[in-house]
Design a protein around this motif. Structure first.
Motif, PDB file in Angstrom:
ATOM      1  N   PRO A   1       0.807  -1.234   0.000  1.00  0.00           N
ATOM      2  CA  PRO A   1       0.000   0.000   0.000  1.00  0.00           C
ATOM      3  C   PRO A   1       0.839   1.284   0.000  1.00  0.00           C
ATOM      4  O   PRO A   1       0.582   2.189  -0.798  1.00  0.00           O
ATOM      5  N   ALA A   2       1.862   1.352   0.872  1.00  0.00           N
ATOM      6  CA  ALA A   2       2.670   2.576   0.917  1.00  0.00           C
ATOM      7  C   ALA A   2       3.494   2.735  -0.361  1.00  0.00           C
ATOM      8  O   ALA A   2       3.737   3.863  -0.804  1.00  0.00           O
ATOM      9  N   SER A   3       3.924   1.606  -0.981  1.00  0.00           N
ATOM     10  CA  SER A   3       4.698   1.716  -2.225  1.00  0.00           C
ATOM     11  C   SER A   3       3.863   2.301  -3.349  1.00  0.00           C
ATOM     12  O   SER A   3       4.388   2.994  -4.225  1.00  0.00           O
ATOM     13  N   VAL A   4       2.554   2.010  -3.327  1.00  0.00           N
ATOM     14  CA  VAL A   4       1.674   2.544  -4.372  1.00  0.00           C
ATOM     15  C   VAL A   4       1.664   4.076  -4.315  1.00  0.00           C
ATOM     16  O   VAL A   4       1.354   4.738  -5.306  1.00  0.00           O
ATOM     17  N   GLY A   5       2.055   4.642  -3.165  1.00  0.00           N
ATOM     18  CA  GLY A   5       2.139   6.096  -3.025  1.00  0.00           C
ATOM     19  C   GLY A   5       3.030   6.748  -4.059  1.00  0.00           C
ATOM     20  O   GLY A   5       2.995   7.972  -4.239  1.00  0.00           O
ATOM     21  N   ILE A   6       3.817   5.962  -4.786  1.00  0.00           N
ATOM     22  CA  ILE A   6       4.672   6.506  -5.843  1.00  0.00           C
ATOM     23  C   ILE A   6       3.824   7.235  -6.890  1.00  0.00           C
ATOM     24  O   ILE A   6       4.323   8.135  -7.564  1.00  0.00           O
ATOM     25  N   VAL A   7       2.518   6.908  -7.004  1.00  0.00           N
ATOM     26  CA  VAL A   7       1.659   7.614  -7.980  1.00  0.00           C
ATOM     27  C   VAL A   7       1.637   9.115  -7.705  1.00  0.00           C
ATOM     28  O   VAL A   7       1.433   9.910  -8.619  1.00  0.00           O
ATOM     29  N   ASN A   8       1.823   9.490  -6.427  1.00  0.00           N
ATOM     30  CA  ASN A   8       1.818  10.925  -6.103  1.00  0.00           C
ATOM     31  C   ASN A   8       3.192  11.559  -6.303  1.00  0.00           C
ATOM     32  O   ASN A   8       3.354  12.759  -6.087  1.00  0.00           O
ATOM     33  N   HIS A   9       4.190  10.744  -6.684  1.00  0.00           N
ATOM     34  CA  HIS A   9       5.548  11.292  -6.821  1.00  0.00           C
ATOM     35  C   HIS A   9       6.162  10.986  -8.177  1.00  0.00           C
ATOM     36  O   HIS A   9       7.382  10.916  -8.289  1.00  0.00           O
ATOM     37  N   PHE A  10       5.304  10.799  -9.175  1.00  0.00           N
ATOM     38  CA  PHE A  10       5.836  10.508 -10.507  1.00  0.00           C
ATOM     39  C   PHE A  10       6.729  11.631 -11.020  1.00  0.00           C
ATOM     40  O   PHE A  10       7.661  11.399 -11.775  1.00  0.00           O
TER      41      PHE A  10
ATOM     42  N   LEU B   1       8.957  13.120  -9.486  1.00  0.00           N
ATOM     43  CA  LEU B   1      10.340  12.858  -9.064  1.00  0.00           C
ATOM     44  C   LEU B   1      11.031  11.921 -10.044  1.00  0.00           C
ATOM     45  O   LEU B   1      12.201  12.106 -10.385  1.00  0.00           O
TER      46      LEU B   1
ATOM     47  N   GLN C   1      11.782  13.765 -13.228  1.00  0.00           N
ATOM     48  CA  GLN C   1      12.856  14.728 -13.033  1.00  0.00           C
ATOM     49  C   GLN C   1      14.210  14.019 -12.891  1.00  0.00           C
ATOM     50  O   GLN C   1      15.166  14.359 -13.578  1.00  0.00           O
TER      51      GLN C   1
ATOM     52  N   VAL D   1       2.220  -3.518  -7.196  1.00  0.00           N
ATOM     53  CA  VAL D   1       2.298  -2.054  -7.134  1.00  0.00           C
ATOM     54  C   VAL D   1       1.992  -1.440  -8.502  1.00  0.00           C
ATOM     55  O   VAL D   1       1.224  -0.483  -8.604  1.00  0.00           O
TER      56      VAL D   1
ATOM     57  N   TYR E   1      -5.507   7.828  -4.663  1.00  0.00           N
ATOM     58  CA  TYR E   1      -4.588   7.117  -3.770  1.00  0.00           C
ATOM     59  C   TYR E   1      -5.038   7.280  -2.327  1.00  0.00           C
ATOM     60  O   TYR E   1      -4.970   6.336  -1.538  1.00  0.00           O
TER      61      TYR E   1
ATOM     62  N   TYR F   1      -7.847   4.926  -1.654  1.00  0.00           N
ATOM     63  CA  TYR F   1      -7.287   3.564  -1.632  1.00  0.00           C
ATOM     64  C   TYR F   1      -6.584   3.306  -0.296  1.00  0.00           C
ATOM     65  O   TYR F   1      -6.789   2.292   0.351  1.00  0.00           O
TER      66      TYR F   1
ATOM     67  N   MET G   1      11.229   2.063   4.292  1.00  0.00           N
ATOM     68  CA  MET G   1      10.028   2.895   4.246  1.00  0.00           C
ATOM     69  C   MET G   1       9.768   3.578   5.575  1.00  0.00           C
ATOM     70  O   MET G   1       9.140   4.616   5.634  1.00  0.00           O
TER      71      MET G   1
ATOM     72  N   ALA H   1       7.586   5.989  -0.525  1.00  0.00           N
ATOM     73  CA  ALA H   1       7.282   5.262  -1.756  1.00  0.00           C
ATOM     74  C   ALA H   1       8.481   5.266  -2.711  1.00  0.00           C
ATOM     75  O   ALA H   1       8.762   4.267  -3.374  1.00  0.00           O
TER      76      ALA H   1
END
Lengths: 118, 233
Positions: free
Chosen positions: A67-76, A78, A81, B48, B62, B65, B144, B155
């Motif tokens: 679940p926390a890894s999916v948080g990468i959607v908010n940091h694309f 990065l 860049q 993921v 997100y 989710y 993490m 993440a």
């Protein structure tokens, strides 16, 4: 198993408590893990309840990080860049790090074996 | 019949995030086993990526989710504590090798982390990227927990650890052959320091000595970095 889970939670909460108490920036879970390790070491044996709790929880460790890894959607942004820079950094550190670690350890082990033989 | 109401209730259900996580993870496990345990089809990666797809291409955010899947994340803490059990079980192996093991971990760990961080910093990477790179030699679960405390993003840290783990597992056998690294304990330690959990799975395939040393150095690096990084980085 429930007994083992209760023990794990006790060490986890103990770790969180210590981290807060001394205002350490170290994750409470890591402190809890160290406490449990020292406890087992002093005890000199592994209680079956703890063994069965660990054996039932640890195979799911990869699931718990999803679940926390999916948080990468908010940091694309990065990755857009710095993506290539990150890839180069990791590839180089792997290409040099794996041989360095393996050769160093192998060399140190050989020195030790030679000494033991003399 | 109230199709629309039923569908929207389903979509709003607080169990949706947990269900999607389990479902995508099952898909990942299936592909991983079917492929004969290919590192690049690691269940976490498949899970993921497919969940990111769902979030990007549907109106599930997100945040919504995570409100549901948060329950699974919460189990991470007690699971990290449980890592003390395999550490304790493998610890007696160190009695013969502890000096070589400690020196190799410290030197190689500092080298790979230092090199990676230096490259990102010199290449003008953003501060968040540099900070997240510090945790590259910690196993994902612990990385993490450490990353947010040192100005990184959990993440991104997970993505970096995952990437090193998969790539490291893929190239390690060739590097071992090229540099004539034949000792099982040395192979395991190199995999544990550089490729963490994915590398440990790989090391176990090579042999139990490799597996035990990979697990040991993964725990060693994880604990050491978790204790030191908050004060260094």
């Amino acid at each position: 198993m429930l007994k083992g889970i209760t023990i794990l939670l006790a060490f986890f909460l103990g770790g969180e408590f210590i981290a807060q108490l001394f205002a350490w920036p170290i994750p409470g879970s890591v402190i809890g893990m160290l406490l449990l390790f020292v406890f087992l070491w002093r005890l000199g044996s592994l209680p079956p309840a703890l063994k069965s709790a660990a054996d039932s929880l640890l195979p799911f460790l990869p699931l718990f990080i999803v679940p926390a890894s999916v948080g990468i959607v908010n940091h694309f942004y990065l990755l857009q860049q710095d993506g290539w820079l990150l890839v180069v950094a990791m590839v180089l550190s792997l290409l040099l790090g794996i041989p360095l670690c393996g050769l160093l350890m192998q060399r140190l082990l050989k020195v030790r074996t030679k000494r033991g033989a003399e | 019949m109230h199709w629309q109401a039923a569908c929207s209730a389903l979509w709003q259900s607080p169990y949706l995030g947990i269900f999607l996580t389990l479902l995508s993870f099952q898909l990942g496990l299936f592909l991983y086993r079917r492929s004969g345990a290919q590192p690049w089809l690691h269940p976490v990666l498949v899970s993921v990526v497919s969940l990111c797809g769902v979030i990007l291409y549907t109106n599930l955010s997100y945040e919504r989710y995570m409100d549901s899947a948060y329950f699974l994340s919460q189990l991470l803490g007690p699971a990290i504590v449980a890592l003390a059990v395999p550490l304790y079980e493998n610890f007696k192996l160190l009695r013969r090798y502890w000096l070589a093991f400690t020196v190799s971990n410290l030197v190689a760990g500092a080298f790979t982390v230092g090199l990676a961080v230096a490259i990102v910093a010199l290449g003008q990477g953003s501060e968040v990227s540099v900070n997240s790179m510090w945790t590259k030699s910690i196993t994902t679960a612990i990385a993490m927990e450490v990353a947010p405390g040192i100005g990184g993003v959990a993440a991104l840290a997970a993505a970096l650890v995952m990437f090193t783990g998969i790539l490291g597992s893929l190239i390690a056998p060739a590097l071992f052959k090229l540099f004539n690294i034949t000792h099982g304990a040395a192979q395991g330690t190199a995999l544990g320091v550089c490729a963490h959990a994915v590398g440990t799975a790989r090391a176990l395939e090579m042999g139990s000595l490799q597996g035990a040393f990979a697990a040991l150095s993964m725990s060693f690096m994880g604990v050491l970095c978790a204790l030191l990084l908050p004060f260094l980085a």
